[in-house]
Write an enzyme that holds these catalytic residues in place. Structure first.
Site, PDB file in Angstrom:
ATOM      1  N   ALA A  49     -56.647  -3.207 -19.779  1.00 29.23           N
ATOM      2  CA  ALA A  49     -57.226  -2.829 -21.074  1.00 29.23           C
ATOM      3  C   ALA A  49     -58.708  -3.140 -21.242  1.00 29.23           C
ATOM      4  O   ALA A  49     -59.257  -2.888 -22.310  1.00 29.23           O
ATOM      5  CB  ALA A  49     -56.452  -3.561 -22.186  1.00 29.23           C
ATOM      6  N   SER A  50     -59.362  -3.691 -20.208  1.00 30.78           N
ATOM      7  CA  SER A  50     -60.695  -4.238 -20.465  1.00 30.78           C
ATOM      8  C   SER A  50     -61.845  -3.297 -20.150  1.00 30.78           C
ATOM      9  O   SER A  50     -62.980  -3.537 -20.599  1.00 30.78           O
ATOM     10  CB  SER A  50     -60.872  -5.533 -19.664  1.00 30.78           C
ATOM     11  OG  SER A  50     -60.611  -5.290 -18.295  1.00 30.78           O
ATOM     12  N   TYR A  53     -60.561   3.707 -18.621  1.00 27.00           N
ATOM     13  CA  TYR A  53     -59.565   4.456 -19.387  1.00 27.00           C
ATOM     14  C   TYR A  53     -58.642   3.555 -20.212  1.00 27.00           C
ATOM     15  O   TYR A  53     -58.200   3.941 -21.288  1.00 27.00           O
ATOM     16  CB  TYR A  53     -58.742   5.344 -18.446  1.00 27.00           C
ATOM     17  CG  TYR A  53     -59.434   6.645 -18.142  1.00 27.00           C
ATOM     18  CD1 TYR A  53     -59.754   7.513 -19.172  1.00 27.00           C
ATOM     19  CD2 TYR A  53     -59.785   7.004 -16.846  1.00 27.00           C
ATOM     20  CE1 TYR A  53     -60.399   8.720 -18.920  1.00 27.00           C
ATOM     21  CE2 TYR A  53     -60.424   8.205 -16.585  1.00 27.00           C
ATOM     22  CZ  TYR A  53     -60.733   9.058 -17.631  1.00 27.00           C
ATOM     23  OH  TYR A  53     -61.371  10.248 -17.385  1.00 27.00           O
ATOM     24  N   ASP A 111     -52.943 -11.980 -13.934  1.00 29.90           N
ATOM     25  CA  ASP A 111     -52.518 -10.991 -12.951  1.00 29.90           C
ATOM     26  C   ASP A 111     -51.308 -10.187 -13.450  1.00 29.90           C
ATOM     27  O   ASP A 111     -50.177 -10.686 -13.458  1.00 29.90           O
ATOM     28  CB  ASP A 111     -52.174 -11.719 -11.642  1.00 29.90           C
ATOM     29  CG  ASP A 111     -51.781 -10.738 -10.560  1.00 29.90           C
ATOM     30  OD1 ASP A 111     -51.895  -9.521 -10.785  1.00 29.90           O
ATOM     31  OD2 ASP A 111     -51.358 -11.202  -9.484  1.00 29.90           O
ATOM     32  N   ALA A 112     -51.574  -8.938 -13.815  1.00 27.70           N
ATOM     33  CA  ALA A 112     -50.520  -8.077 -14.377  1.00 27.70           C
ATOM     34  C   ALA A 112     -49.382  -7.827 -13.392  1.00 27.70           C
ATOM     35  O   ALA A 112     -48.283  -7.449 -13.794  1.00 27.70           O
ATOM     36  CB  ALA A 112     -51.122  -6.735 -14.799  1.00 27.70           C
ATOM     37  N   ALA A 140     -56.476  -0.519 -12.103  1.00 25.37           N
ATOM     38  CA  ALA A 140     -57.130  -0.114 -10.851  1.00 25.37           C
ATOM     39  C   ALA A 140     -57.467  -1.437 -10.186  1.00 25.37           C
ATOM     40  O   ALA A 140     -58.324  -2.179 -10.663  1.00 25.37           O
ATOM     41  CB  ALA A 140     -58.373   0.706 -11.126  1.00 25.37           C
ATOM     42  N   TYR A 235     -59.605  11.482  -1.341  1.00 28.19           N
ATOM     43  CA  TYR A 235     -58.839  11.072  -2.525  1.00 28.19           C
ATOM     44  C   TYR A 235     -57.404  11.623  -2.493  1.00 28.19           C
ATOM     45  O   TYR A 235     -56.480  10.929  -2.086  1.00 28.19           O
ATOM     46  CB  TYR A 235     -59.565  11.485  -3.828  1.00 28.19           C
ATOM     47  CG  TYR A 235     -59.024  10.738  -5.024  1.00 28.19           C
ATOM     48  CD1 TYR A 235     -59.636   9.592  -5.504  1.00 28.19           C
ATOM     49  CD2 TYR A 235     -57.830  11.126  -5.628  1.00 28.19           C
ATOM     50  CE1 TYR A 235     -59.097   8.867  -6.553  1.00 28.19           C
ATOM     51  CE2 TYR A 235     -57.280  10.413  -6.673  1.00 28.19           C
ATOM     52  CZ  TYR A 235     -57.924   9.291  -7.131  1.00 28.19           C
ATOM     53  OH  TYR A 235     -57.374   8.568  -8.160  1.00 28.19           O
TER      54      TYR A 235
HETATM   55  P1  NAD Z   1     -61.337   0.326 -14.296  1.00 31.62           P
HETATM   56  O1  NAD Z   1     -61.813  -0.294 -13.030  1.00 31.62           O
HETATM   57  O2  NAD Z   1     -62.354   0.679 -15.327  1.00 31.62           O
HETATM   58  O3  NAD Z   1     -60.237  -0.614 -15.019  1.00 31.62           O
HETATM   59  C1  NAD Z   1     -59.243  -1.288 -14.317  1.00 31.62           C
HETATM   60  C2  NAD Z   1     -58.523  -2.260 -15.232  1.00 31.62           C
HETATM   61  O4  NAD Z   1     -57.503  -2.915 -14.454  1.00 31.62           O
HETATM   62  C3  NAD Z   1     -59.408  -3.385 -15.810  1.00 31.62           C
HETATM   63  O5  NAD Z   1     -58.996  -3.640 -17.145  1.00 31.62           O
HETATM   64  C4  NAD Z   1     -59.051  -4.597 -14.927  1.00 31.62           C
HETATM   65  O6  NAD Z   1     -59.236  -5.857 -15.544  1.00 31.62           O
HETATM   66  C5  NAD Z   1     -57.577  -4.310 -14.702  1.00 31.62           C
HETATM   67  N1  NAD Z   1     -57.015  -5.036 -13.544  1.00 31.62           N
HETATM   68  C6  NAD Z   1     -57.326  -4.928 -12.227  1.00 31.62           C
HETATM   69  N2  NAD Z   1     -56.542  -5.744 -11.496  1.00 31.62           N
HETATM   70  C7  NAD Z   1     -55.711  -6.383 -12.351  1.00 31.62           C
HETATM   71  C8  NAD Z   1     -54.665  -7.336 -12.224  1.00 31.62           C
HETATM   72  N3  NAD Z   1     -54.279  -7.795 -11.035  1.00 31.62           N
HETATM   73  N4  NAD Z   1     -54.057  -7.778 -13.355  1.00 31.62           N
HETATM   74  C9  NAD Z   1     -54.429  -7.344 -14.580  1.00 31.62           C
HETATM   75  N5  NAD Z   1     -55.387  -6.401 -14.767  1.00 31.62           N
HETATM   76  C10 NAD Z   1     -56.019  -5.938 -13.672  1.00 31.62           C
HETATM   77  O7  NAD Z   1     -60.481   1.606 -13.865  1.00 31.62           O
HETATM   78  P2  NAD Z   1     -60.391   3.105 -14.388  1.00 31.62           P
HETATM   79  O8  NAD Z   1     -61.361   3.940 -13.628  1.00 31.62           O
HETATM   80  O9  NAD Z   1     -60.373   3.168 -15.864  1.00 31.62           O
HETATM   81  O10 NAD Z   1     -58.956   3.496 -13.818  1.00 31.62           O
HETATM   82  C11 NAD Z   1     -57.769   3.265 -14.536  1.00 31.62           C
HETATM   83  C12 NAD Z   1     -56.734   4.285 -14.101  1.00 31.62           C
HETATM   84  O11 NAD Z   1     -57.230   5.602 -14.363  1.00 31.62           O
HETATM   85  C13 NAD Z   1     -56.432   4.230 -12.594  1.00 31.62           C
HETATM   86  O12 NAD Z   1     -55.075   4.505 -12.379  1.00 31.62           O
HETATM   87  C14 NAD Z   1     -57.282   5.352 -12.038  1.00 31.62           C
HETATM   88  O13 NAD Z   1     -56.786   5.879 -10.833  1.00 31.62           O
HETATM   89  C15 NAD Z   1     -57.157   6.367 -13.175  1.00 31.62           C
HETATM   90  N6  NAD Z   1     -58.210   7.403 -13.193  1.00 31.62           N
HETATM   91  C16 NAD Z   1     -59.535   7.075 -13.091  1.00 31.62           C
HETATM   92  C17 NAD Z   1     -60.477   8.105 -13.053  1.00 31.62           C
HETATM   93  C18 NAD Z   1     -61.960   7.801 -12.927  1.00 31.62           C
HETATM   94  O14 NAD Z   1     -62.708   8.701 -12.574  1.00 31.62           O
HETATM   95  N7  NAD Z   1     -62.405   6.612 -13.232  1.00 31.62           N
HETATM   96  C19 NAD Z   1     -60.078   9.438 -13.179  1.00 31.62           C
HETATM   97  C20 NAD Z   1     -58.730   9.727 -13.346  1.00 31.62           C
HETATM   98  C21 NAD Z   1     -57.785   8.701 -13.342  1.00 31.62           C
END
Ligand code: NAD
Length: 395
Positions: A49-50, A53, A111-112, A140, A235
């Site tokens: 959530a931090s 997305y 750690d989720a 992610a 990808y």
């Molecule tokens: P991000 O890196 O911005 O966010 C990842 C989140 O996961 C953060 O809140 C982080 O603290 C948390 N996290 C990581 N490891 C953790 C753990 N062990 N325990 C608890 N929390 C943990 O990522 P994002 O780009 O927003 O991606 C999120 C999802 O959206 C992923 O599934 C990604 O594949 C998908 N997505 C991303 C994109 C893009 O272009 N960024 C496009 C489509 C889909």
């Protein structure tokens, strides 16, 4: 302390608390402008959530439909003279804004993937909310300690079957180069599936259900990406794509477990956006820089908040048709995948060089967005002023 950006490759090792809070306010203002989300969720758990997305999902839930939110993430607080991570400050900024609005918001930093954090969340829901009616799965992660086997799995971003050579950009240096990435081993594929596939999402849903804290008609969603052919070797057809196929299979299993009670499980395919996760994927930042240029010129550019706001309003809530594709997925990447957008990107792709990068692509916009992830470059923030870096979450 005075906090300035320190970019090291595809991460920024500093973050600005006031800048992150201002970035949250920008996103809240967008959701408010759009008005309330009809029949939106009321008690929402966001895993991841931090930032990116997941953060936008939390903001749309809270400020679009007045939801109580619990956010789970893995972020470093400030300490030893170092500021906290951007995601930590984002969460502090989010909590402050939500509390000011009278909205329930609690965060669990840990750690989720672990059983311990899952139990902590279940206990918190039992105590404070009773049940959750939405679960957003937006992790992610680079690695996962498996809670049952104790194995440590590391995710890699590699092609499958054959090595890949293609164009990539060093976003920091602004240099285009040809890179070669070796094909993944069987072990690397399996490890990436273990980290970014669907097993953990399913474990969350199973455990929330067993703990009696999942509302019968709950909605759960996880995020996916497909993108254009030029990124497929690295990808969609690579290790991360294999993990996403596993995520889709988990979605079907979850649907069959919660569907009888009225629950709904979705995969939403989202647009490529600048995030901490996407900046680490070779080839993708160059694609995003071109895509931003094209979509901004066509007046259809969206960031995380616009994407998730549209997902909630036009696909998930208010009795709308989710418009599933032939594989049963929501496609909020529809603007990105329009043929005219993809043709324009494909026309620019072979022409880009280090010399014309600034002209042919939106590398400037990419860098701006990247720095904003860490709270830099926000209007109205005095980056020369000393700030209190030791902010903490109410855990
Ligand atoms: P991000 O890196 O911005 O966010 C990842 C989140 O996961 C953060 O809140 C982080 O603290 C948390 N996290 C990581 N490891 C953790 C753990 N062990 N325990 C608890 N929390 C943990 O990522 P994002 O780009 O927003 O991606 C999120 C999802 O959206 C992923 O599934 C990604 O594949 C998908 N997505 C991303 C994109 C893009 O272009 N960024 C496009 C489509 C889909």
């Amino acid at each position: 302390m005075i906090i300035r950006p320190k970019v090291r490759g595809f991460v920024c090792v500093t973050a600005h608390p006031q800048g992150c809070a201002a970035h949250i306010q920008e996103q809240i203002a967008y959701v408010r402008k759009e008005g309330s989300v009809k029949q939106g969720p009321k008690r929402v758990l966001v895993i991841g959530a931090s930032t990116g997305y997941g953060l936008s999902s939390r903001i749309v839930s809270a400020f679009g439909s007045g939801a109580a939110t619990i956010g789970v993430f893995f972020e470093r607080p400030a300490g030893n003279g170092r500021p906290a991570t951007g995601g930590y400050y984002n969460s502090v900024g989010f909590e402050q804004a939500a509390h000011k609005e009278g909205l329930y918001a609690r965060s669990i930093n840990g750690d989720a993937f672990s059983d311990e954090i899952k139990q902590k969340v279940i206990d918190l829901i039992q105590e404070d909310l009773g049940t959750v009616d939405m679960v957003v799965y937006s992790l992610a992660a680079p690695r996962r300690n498996h809670p049952k086997t104790g194995a440590v799995h590391k995710s890699t971003i590699k092609p499958i079957g054959a090595s890949f050579t293609g164009k990539s950009v060093d976003t920091d240096e602004g240099v285009i180069s040809e890179i070669t990435i070796e094909a993944a081993t069987g072990r690397e594929i399996a490890d990436t599936i273990a980290v970014m596939g669907g097993e953990d999402w399913e474990m969350w849903i199973d455990q929330l259900k067993a703990g009696g804290v999942l509302a019968p008609d709950a909605t759960t969603v996880a995020y996916d990406y497909i993108g254009p052919e030029m990124t497929w070797p690295i990808y969609t057809n690579g290790t991360i794509g294999a993990a996403k196929r596993d995520l889709r299979a988990a979605c079907s299993r979850i649907q069959s477990k919660i569907g009888d009670d009225g629950g709904r499980a979705f995969i939403s395919v989202n647009k490529a956006l600048v995030s901490q996760a996407s900046s680490a994927i070779p080839v993708v930042p160059l694609y995003i820089s071109i895509l931003y240029k094209v979509m901004k010129q066509m007046g259809i550019h969206e960031g995380c908040i616009e994407q998730i706001d549209r997902l909630f309003r036009t696909r998930l809530f208010g009795g709308v048709d989710p418009h599933l594709d032939n594989d049963g997925r929501i496609r909020i990447d529809d603007f990105e995948m329009r043929p005219e957008v993809q043709k324009a990107v494909a026309d620019i792709w072979p022409e880009v060089t280090t010399e014309n990068l600034a002209e042919l692509t939106d590398i400037a916009g990419y860098r701006e967005e990247f720095l904003k992830l860490f709270g830099f470059g926000l209007p109205g923030i005095d980056y020369e002023a000393r700030v209190d870096s030791e902010l903490s979450l109410k855990e």
